[in-house]
Design an enzyme around this catalytic site. Structure first.
Site, mmCIF file in Angstrom:
data_model
loop_
_atom_site.group_PDB
_atom_site.id
_atom_site.type_symbol
_atom_site.label_atom_id
_atom_site.label_comp_id
_atom_site.label_asym_id
_atom_site.label_seq_id
_atom_site.Cartn_x
_atom_site.Cartn_y
_atom_site.Cartn_z
ATOM 1 N N CYS A 107 128.910 -29.373 -63.971
ATOM 2 C CA CYS A 107 129.275 -30.749 -63.645
ATOM 3 C C CYS A 107 127.994 -31.568 -63.547
ATOM 4 C CB CYS A 107 130.023 -30.788 -62.313
ATOM 5 S SG CYS A 107 130.475 -32.462 -61.746
ATOM 6 N N CYS B 45 135.445 -35.822 -61.132
ATOM 7 C CA CYS B 45 135.256 -35.394 -59.747
ATOM 8 C C CYS B 45 134.828 -36.625 -58.972
ATOM 9 C CB CYS B 45 134.183 -34.303 -59.696
ATOM 10 S SG CYS B 45 133.656 -33.807 -58.043
ATOM 11 N N ARG C 298 137.354 -30.375 -51.924
ATOM 12 C CA ARG C 298 136.111 -29.642 -51.666
ATOM 13 C C ARG C 298 135.456 -30.146 -50.384
ATOM 14 N NH1 ARG C 298 132.310 -30.665 -56.300
ATOM 15 N NH2 ARG C 298 134.054 -29.666 -57.353
ATOM 16 N N CYS D 36 114.898 -43.448 -55.610
ATOM 17 C CA CYS D 36 116.021 -44.139 -56.246
ATOM 18 C C CYS D 36 115.931 -45.634 -55.995
ATOM 19 C CB CYS D 36 117.334 -43.589 -55.688
ATOM 20 S SG CYS D 36 118.801 -44.326 -56.457
ATOM 21 N N CYS E 275 122.053 -42.687 -47.898
ATOM 22 C CA CYS E 275 121.322 -41.753 -48.753
ATOM 23 C C CYS E 275 119.843 -41.651 -48.394
ATOM 24 C CB CYS E 275 121.476 -42.166 -50.214
ATOM 25 S SG CYS E 275 120.734 -40.976 -51.357
ATOM 26 N N CYS F 124 121.920 -47.490 -51.211
ATOM 27 C CA CYS F 124 123.043 -46.879 -50.489
ATOM 28 C C CYS F 124 122.583 -46.440 -49.098
ATOM 29 C CB CYS F 124 123.572 -45.679 -51.266
ATOM 30 S SG CYS F 124 124.026 -46.075 -52.978
ATOM 31 N N CYS G 163 126.487 -27.892 -60.182
ATOM 32 C CA CYS G 163 126.502 -29.354 -60.191
ATOM 33 C C CYS G 163 125.071 -29.855 -60.350
ATOM 34 C CB CYS G 163 127.108 -29.880 -58.894
ATOM 35 S SG CYS G 163 128.774 -29.247 -58.578
#
Length: 411
Positions: free
Chosen positions: A142, A202, A272, A65, A72, A69, A109
């Site tokens: 999702c 979400c 969740r 990526c 991550c 972040c 998801c």
């Protein structure tokens, strides 16, 4: 405790607590944690009974990526030894999803690393959504693909997506401390795009990154104002090779207080328990089911979770039941508002929570607020993260099975 009685009364009316009350929940002592769980459990059972919704993650594209972040393992510059692969084909993703559905998952998801999808990526995911829907009747899908451009949410909706996930992660004030390649406002904009396209939004948070109690309250009140249908609460998994690998601020009791605070602020929303429950809640996971009505089944994106059969046994042993495919997750007033097309939730409160200063809560029927209770004395709140506990690196394992491998998934 007067505080908890007040919070239960407000939760049953879908009324927001004050910031002082939310902070006071986080400041309660370990001696009072069972009282906090019992109080928030009354709110959870009022809106969701004893049902637990199961969700299953499929990592469509792992690693590499360009975003930075800090939490991550797939970030730019990550040295975490995770699986790295490009886009799964629709039949591969559908096979992975089927494993989760057969294990009891109601929602799949679909997640892909990256800043956001190209139009070609949206085409890929659309084909995957259609393949999953064709092979798994009644399953919810999702998508979680990063920042959305104009029109992309509508295309995903047309392909059959039911929801879109994009977490705020932390407070606006501290967002720049964990990510510099995009902004907090970018994330809010993507949640608005999902709402506007008619997708169920979400959006949640990550706890345990060194944030203060004020940061946690800020992000949860911001989520209430955004009015997502589901709020995933992640607990940081400190992965070796990431900047936050040494951050161990959470205890099981603190995790329970964070979940309770989230339930009090978002009483009628699907809360969740997401990544990190096995690492930080550990043997106290069953208590968390009294606060949250939804969990992920099996493994996460790049790390292993509890065995799928152990999740099912935990739910049954704690006296809860897995939510069936034919059951509606959201309370009737929220489900009706969604079906009625709340759209982008624009304007002065719209269908949402009427801001973070109190109000009636989300999708209130009739728009009439209950009388405010008498002022309640609350204990002083803590102002920073708790001292770090001994790192439990033995509980952090990189995922080596399921999507992107030749090994059977954990479901």
């Amino acid at each position: 405790m007067d505080l908890l009685n007040t919070l239960v009364d407000k939760g049953l009316r879908r009324e927001a607590p004050t910031r002082e009350e939310a902070l006071a929940v986080l400041a309660t002592s370990d001696d009072d944690v069972l009282d906090v769980v019992a109080a928030a459990g009354k709110v959870r059972r009022h809106w969701f009974g004893r049902r637990v919704k199961l969700n299953y993650l499929v990592n469509l594209k792992s690693g590499l990526c360009p975003e930075d972040c800090s939490y991550c393992s797939q970030r730019l510059g990550s040295k975490a030894e995770i699986l790295k692969y490009t886009w799964l084909k629709p039949d591969q993703a559908s096979a992975a999803a089927a494993a989760g559905v057969s294990g009891g998952a109601k929602r799949v998801c679909l997640v892909a690393s990256g800043r956001g999808p190209t139009d070609r990526d949206v085409d890929r995911v659309s084909d995957t959504i259609k393949a999953i829907k064709e092979q798994n009747e009644g399953v919810e899908v999702c998508a979680c693909l990063g920042l959305l451009s104009d029109g992309q949410a509508e295309r995903l909706r047309a392909a059959g997506a039911d929801a879109y996930n994009h977490n705020l992660n932390t407070s606006e004030a501290t967002y720049g401390d964990i990510t510099t390649t995009h902004t907090y406002a970018d994330r809010v904009d993507t949640v608005h795009k999902a709402h506007a396209a008619g997708l169920s939004a979400c959006s949640g948070l990550i706890a345990g990154m060194g944030e203060s109690d004020e940061d946690l309250v800020d992000v949860v009140f911001s989520l209430r104002e955004l009015d997502p249908d589901s709020v995933p609460v992640n607990f940081l998994i400190p992965m070796e090779g990431t900047p936050l690998a040494k951050e161990w601020h959470l205890t099981p009791q603190r995790c329970l207080r964070i979940l309770a605070m989230t339930r009090f602020v978002c009483p009628d929303v699907e809360v969740r328990i997401a990544g990190g429950r096995e690492v930080h809640l550990r043997t106290m996971q069953p208590l968390a089911l009294h606060l949250a009505n939804s969990i992920f089944l099996g493994d996460y994106l790049t790390s292993e979770g509890q065995a799928g059969h152990a999740d099912l046994e935990m739910i049954a042993d704690a006296g809860f039941e897995v939510e069936g495919a034919g059951e509606v997750t959201l309370p009737e007033h929220r489900a009706a508002a969604r079906d009625g097309g709340c759209g982008s939730h624009e304007g002065d409160g719209g269908c949402g929570s009427h801001g973070s200063g109190g109000g009636c809560g989300s999708h209130a029927g009739g728009g009439v607020c209950a009388p405010a209770p008498a002022a309640t004395t609350v204990p002083a709140a803590a102002t920073g993260p708790r001292p770090a506990e001994a790192p439990r690196t033995d509980l952090v394992a990189v995922r080596r099975r399921g999507a992107g491998t030749d090994l059977a998934p954990n479901a």
